[in-house]
Design an enzyme around this catalytic site. Sequence first.
Site, short mmCIF file in Angstrom:
data_model
loop_
_atom_site.label_atom_id
_atom_site.label_comp_id
_atom_site.label_asym_id
_atom_site.label_seq_id
_atom_site.Cartn_x
_atom_site.Cartn_y
_atom_site.Cartn_z
N CYS A 155 46.97 -73.70 -49.06
CA CYS A 155 46.56 -74.50 -48.12
C CYS A 155 46.93 -74.00 -46.62
O CYS A 155 48.16 -73.05 -46.59
CB CYS A 155 46.95 -75.89 -48.25
SG CYS A 155 46.55 -77.01 -46.79
N CYS B 244 41.95 -81.93 -46.31
CA CYS B 244 43.06 -82.54 -46.29
C CYS B 244 43.21 -83.18 -44.98
O CYS B 244 43.61 -82.20 -43.99
CB CYS B 244 44.21 -81.56 -46.63
SG CYS B 244 45.75 -82.36 -46.51
#
Length: 338
Positions: A130, A190
């Site tokens: 990420c 996210c």
Amino acid sequence: MTEVRHNWTQDEIAEIYHSPLLDLVYRAATIHRENKDYSEVQISSLISIKTGGCPEDCAYCPQAARYNTGVDVHAIMPKEQVLAAAQKAKNGGASRLCMGAAWREVRDNRDFDKVIEMVQAVNSLDMEVCCTLGMLTESQAQRLADAGLYAYNHNLDTSEDDYKRIITTRTYDDRLQTLEHVRKAKISVCSGGIIGLGETEADRISMLKTLSNLPKHPESVPINALVPVKGTPLADQPRVSVWEMVRMIATARIVMPKTVVRLSAGRTEMTTLEQAFCFMAGANSIFAGEKLLTTPNPSFDDDMAMFELLGLTPRKAFKNGRPNIPKELKEMSINEVI
Ligand code: SAM
Ligand code: DTB
Ligand code: SF4
């Protein structure tokens, strides 16, 4: 089965948020338990690959250059150091490594080339990768996807109305546009926020409305409690009560039933019992490892002991598939990537 909706109104979410606490938790827990993997918790570990000196004015952030917070400015971290941290995080039980940079936005320069190499390298450890690097254009998002980026973190932080009180150097629309670019590149989204900034409960509800009315719900929603840092304009904000975290997590769980809700910053101030309440209310992810980006967080060992006590298990990497693994990486060994 609970329906996934994208047309929540402010009033509907407010009614949920303000319901009696135990009713709220029971409802959220019931929805959470429709998911057969309700005792699995996704573990992300953070690493700050470029710390401090940020030109933005986010009122909560210790990394903004304009505040005197004592955070040292560091140039971008070498790939080898990132890989060592990733391996440590994996050994500690993390399935995802999130690399953060104190940037307003990504620029198409050497530093971005280095981030691309880091993404490829961490992929070879079989971890979800990420990044949280600030604003992205469509082509930058695509470049990250091609390198095998799994998820991108880009928080809305508060409501649209409250945003200008917290940040003046970019707009809510800028944020939403980056989320669109991430979505378009098939990177997992996210996006969440912070409570304890001095926002109203209506602001919290409005932020959840924006998130839950996106064309597709974010795959993960981090709920952070403000970590007040000396030198920032929000240094003297009182700590939020755990019950506010519980309300926020439970409401997020109800309006986004399939989303991974992350009990994020603020856990060092919480007891195991308080965190257990958040898991009961539907939280199914944490940031683990003794540091968030610049502030402390519980250790891997403490978290593993908590998981054991509560009967929680760490979620394995790539449970929901792996859309962005580049072909050439599939066959590569770690030595070739380094
Ligand atoms: N610069 C990029 C950006 O702003 O998107 C990425 C890094 S930034 C530090 C990532 C997120 O960390 C912010 O959006 C905010 O939600 C969270 N954050 C930063 N400082 C915080 C604090 N003191 N307490 C809680 N969350 C914080
Ligand atoms: C998120 O929602 N919280 C993380 C991560 N995404 C990047 C960051 C929390 C930062 C807390 C303050 C610090 O350690 O600097
Ligand atoms: Fe910079 Fe991100 Fe911190 Fe804002 S939150 S000051 S953009 S590092």
